[in-house]
Design an enzyme around this catalytic site. Structure first.
Site, short mmCIF file in Angstrom:
data_model
loop_
_atom_site.label_atom_id
_atom_site.label_comp_id
_atom_site.label_asym_id
_atom_site.label_seq_id
_atom_site.Cartn_x
_atom_site.Cartn_y
_atom_site.Cartn_z
N PRO A 10 2.13 -4.25 -12.82
CA PRO A 10 3.59 -4.31 -12.83
C PRO A 10 4.19 -5.42 -11.97
CG PRO A 10 2.80 -2.40 -11.62
CD PRO A 10 1.62 -2.98 -12.32
N ASN A 11 5.21 -6.03 -12.54
CA ASN A 11 6.04 -7.05 -11.90
C ASN A 11 5.37 -8.41 -11.74
OD1 ASN A 11 8.34 -5.30 -11.50
ND2 ASN A 11 7.08 -4.26 -9.99
N ARG A 18 10.69 -15.14 -8.39
CA ARG A 18 11.39 -14.38 -7.35
C ARG A 18 10.48 -14.29 -6.12
NH1 ARG A 18 13.09 -12.81 -11.90
NH2 ARG A 18 14.34 -11.07 -12.60
N TYR A 23 5.14 -14.50 -2.59
CA TYR A 23 4.14 -14.68 -3.67
C TYR A 23 3.97 -16.11 -4.14
CZ TYR A 23 4.39 -9.61 -3.79
OH TYR A 23 4.34 -8.28 -3.45
N ASN A 74 -5.62 -7.06 -10.84
CA ASN A 74 -4.52 -7.02 -9.87
C ASN A 74 -3.59 -5.94 -10.38
OD1 ASN A 74 -2.38 -7.23 -8.16
ND2 ASN A 74 -2.26 -9.47 -8.23
N ALA A 77 1.48 -2.69 -7.52
CA ALA A 77 1.79 -1.50 -6.71
C ALA A 77 1.02 -0.26 -7.17
CB ALA A 77 3.29 -1.25 -6.74
N HIS A 80 -1.83 1.27 -5.00
CA HIS A 80 -1.60 2.15 -3.86
C HIS A 80 -1.25 3.58 -4.27
CE1 HIS A 80 -1.54 -1.83 -2.20
NE2 HIS A 80 -0.38 -2.12 -2.79
N ASP A 87 -9.52 6.59 -12.05
CA ASP A 87 -10.36 7.36 -12.97
C ASP A 87 -10.73 6.53 -14.20
OD1 ASP A 87 -10.30 9.56 -11.32
OD2 ASP A 87 -8.78 10.65 -12.47
N GLU A 98 -11.16 -5.73 -7.45
CA GLU A 98 -9.74 -5.57 -7.10
C GLU A 98 -9.24 -6.88 -6.48
OE1 GLU A 98 -8.80 -2.27 -4.47
OE2 GLU A 98 -7.01 -3.32 -3.75
N HIS A 100 -5.72 -9.17 -5.03
CA HIS A 100 -4.31 -9.29 -4.66
C HIS A 100 -4.02 -10.71 -4.21
CE1 HIS A 100 -3.82 -5.03 -4.96
NE2 HIS A 100 -4.94 -4.89 -4.26
N SER A 102 -1.47 -11.44 -2.12
CA SER A 102 -1.13 -11.34 -0.69
C SER A 102 -2.21 -10.59 0.06
CB SER A 102 0.22 -10.63 -0.54
OG SER A 102 0.14 -9.31 -1.05
N ARG A 107 0.47 -6.38 5.56
CA ARG A 107 1.81 -5.99 5.10
C ARG A 107 2.09 -4.52 5.47
NH1 ARG A 107 2.74 -7.98 -0.86
NH2 ARG A 107 4.87 -7.55 -0.21
N ARG A 111 0.68 -0.31 1.79
CA ARG A 111 -0.16 -1.20 0.98
C ARG A 111 -1.61 -1.23 1.47
NH1 ARG A 111 3.73 -3.98 -2.17
NH2 ARG A 111 5.68 -4.20 -1.01
O1 CA2 Z 1 -0.40 -9.22 -3.52
C1 CA2 Z 1 -0.54 -8.75 -4.65
O2 CA2 Z 1 -1.10 -9.35 -5.58
C2 CA2 Z 1 0.07 -7.37 -4.97
O3 CA2 Z 1 -0.78 -6.72 -5.92
C3 CA2 Z 1 1.43 -7.64 -5.58
C4 CA2 Z 1 2.21 -6.37 -5.86
C5 CA2 Z 1 2.28 -5.49 -4.62
O4 CA2 Z 1 2.93 -4.26 -4.91
C6 CA2 Z 1 0.89 -5.20 -4.07
O5 CA2 Z 1 1.02 -4.43 -2.90
C7 CA2 Z 1 0.17 -6.49 -3.74
C8 CA2 Z 1 3.65 -6.70 -6.26
C9 CA2 Z 1 3.74 -7.62 -7.43
C10 CA2 Z 1 5.19 -8.00 -7.54
O6 CA2 Z 1 5.25 -9.31 -7.97
C11 CA2 Z 1 6.44 -9.93 -7.83
C12 CA2 Z 1 6.43 -11.27 -8.06
C13 CA2 Z 1 7.57 -11.98 -7.93
C14 CA2 Z 1 8.76 -11.35 -7.56
C15 CA2 Z 1 8.76 -9.99 -7.34
C16 CA2 Z 1 7.60 -9.27 -7.49
#
Ligand code: CA2
Length: 147
Positions: A10-11, A18, A23, A74, A77, A80, A87, A98, A100, A102, A107, A111
């Site tokens: 997601p996202n 953004r 990121y 990846n 969220a 977590h 599963d 896995e 990420h 970041s 953080r 996370r």
């Molecule tokens: O660091 C990562 O790759 C994460 O998987 C990114 C997730 C975050 O919830 C994990 O804790 C770590 C969030 C992805 C959101 O991506 C965005 C990208 C641009 C703007 C807003 C969100």
């Protein structure tokens, strides 16, 4: 060499558009292009997917069985929170890394917990887009050793 599925949660479709301070400015399309270029130098085939839906990610993991030699995940969220993704990985029995962008351990404390890590081959985090290349190389090494 079997193919590799790179699955994004997601996202991550918003990458580069953004929160560049967290990121970076690289888009998911840029990352896909980097991964494809790197894979082709090693004669590897890749599938690259993104979904904002937990069920779609679970179905992609199920479908990977018998189709892909490994998964780079990846899960965003869902990492977590999702016992269901954990599963799915256990039941698919496809080696999964896995990943990420970041350093999740530097953080917020929520996370620091990962359901994916419990069933993953290993975890790569904190190297930004380069982490995808590191994960491809790690998976390549694993597949070569276990072929
Ligand atoms: O660091 C990562 O790759 C994460 O998987 C990114 C997730 C975050 O919830 C994990 O804790 C770590 C969030 C992805 C959101 O991506 C965005 C990208 C641009 C703007 C807003 C969100």
């Amino acid at each position: 060499m079997p193919s590799i599925l790179i699955l994004n949660g997601p996202n991550l479709n918003l990458l580069g558009t953004r929160q560049p301070e967290v990121y970076g400015r690289t888009t998911l399309a840029d990352i896909e292009a980097m991964c494809r270029a790197h894979a082709s130098t090693h004669g590897l085939s890749l599938e690259f997917e993104q979904s904002n839906h937990e069920g779609a990610l679970i179905e992609a993991i199920h479908a990977a069985r018998g189709l892909h030699g490994g998964i780079i995940l990846n899960a965003g969220a869902y990492t977590h929170s999702s016992v269901a993704l954990m599963d799915a990985i256990s039941s698919a029995e496809v080696p999964t890394i896995e990943l990420h962008l970041s350093n999740v351990h530097a953080r917020e404390s929520f996370r620091h917990r990962s359901f994916i890590a419990k069933v993953a081959l290993g975890v790569i985090c904190g190297f930004g887009a380069q982490g995808y290349i590191l994960a491809i190389d790690a998976m390549r090494g694993h597949l070569e050793r276990t072929e």
